[in-house]
Design a protein around this motif. Structure first.
Motif, mmCIF file in Angstrom:
data_model
loop_
_atom_site.group_PDB
_atom_site.id
_atom_site.type_symbol
_atom_site.label_atom_id
_atom_site.label_comp_id
_atom_site.label_asym_id
_atom_site.label_seq_id
_atom_site.Cartn_x
_atom_site.Cartn_y
_atom_site.Cartn_z
ATOM 1 N N LEU A 133 58.468 -25.984 16.629
ATOM 2 C CA LEU A 133 59.035 -25.726 15.305
ATOM 3 C C LEU A 133 58.227 -24.672 14.555
ATOM 4 O O LEU A 133 58.790 -23.809 13.882
ATOM 5 N N PHE A 134 56.906 -24.750 14.650
ATOM 6 C CA PHE A 134 56.064 -23.761 13.970
ATOM 7 C C PHE A 134 56.272 -22.356 14.515
ATOM 8 O O PHE A 134 56.262 -21.379 13.784
ATOM 9 N N HIS A 190 58.966 -21.296 16.037
ATOM 10 C CA HIS A 190 60.399 -20.981 16.085
ATOM 11 C C HIS A 190 60.819 -20.666 17.522
ATOM 12 O O HIS A 190 61.446 -19.645 17.788
ATOM 13 N N ASP A 196 62.674 -20.726 21.107
ATOM 14 C CA ASP A 196 64.065 -20.801 21.516
ATOM 15 C C ASP A 196 64.107 -21.084 23.020
ATOM 16 O O ASP A 196 63.094 -21.379 23.633
ATOM 17 N N THR A 243 56.076 -17.635 23.674
ATOM 18 C CA THR A 243 56.138 -18.935 23.013
ATOM 19 C C THR A 243 56.634 -20.025 23.951
ATOM 20 O O THR A 243 56.049 -21.103 24.023
ATOM 21 N N SER A 244 57.691 -19.733 24.678
ATOM 22 C CA SER A 244 58.223 -20.758 25.582
ATOM 23 C C SER A 244 57.257 -21.043 26.727
ATOM 24 O O SER A 244 57.144 -22.172 27.175
ATOM 25 N N HIS A 299 61.528 -30.701 11.163
ATOM 26 C CA HIS A 299 62.848 -30.401 11.710
ATOM 27 C C HIS A 299 63.918 -30.467 10.610
ATOM 28 O O HIS A 299 64.814 -29.629 10.552
ATOM 29 N N MET A 342 63.347 -27.383 8.241
ATOM 30 C CA MET A 342 63.600 -26.068 8.821
ATOM 31 C C MET A 342 65.041 -25.892 9.258
ATOM 32 O O MET A 342 65.438 -24.789 9.608
#
Length: 102
Positions: free
Chosen positions: A39-40, A42, A44, A51-52, A98, A101
């Protein structure tokens, strides 16, 4: 209040309960932390993003550390209670973030 010198020393007793607390609640806690980080950042569903990849490899080492540190509790009951409280806090934070956001 007990003096530090009078507390029960760490020993190998209750190792099965401590390991099970680390395995079960540690996995749930690592997953919750992964969700909060997702969540921090973002995150996807794109698998090739940094990030993933970070989130993909995050839970394993954290889970291992939680299992290892579960031996530092004085009793299996303490391990279950503390890890359950941490789980409640992390998952409450996840659902709060969650909701905010979304």
């Amino acid at each position: 209040m007990k003096d530090i010198a009078q507390q029960k020393p760490l020993d190998g007793s209750g190792w099965f309960g401590k390991v099970m607390a680390g395995l079960v609640l540690g996995a749930v806690l690592a997953t919750g932390l992964m969700g909060v980080l997702g969540l921090f950042f973002h995150a996807d569903a794109q698998l090739k993003t940094v990030t993933s990849q970070l989130l993909r490899w995050f839970p394993g080492p954290v889970w291992g550390i939680l299992v290892a540190f579960s031996f530092l509790f004085r009793s299996p009951r303490q391990a279950w209670v503390v890890l359950a409280l941490l789980n409640g806090s992390v998952w409450a934070l996840f659902f709060l973030l969650h909701g905010l956001m979304a």
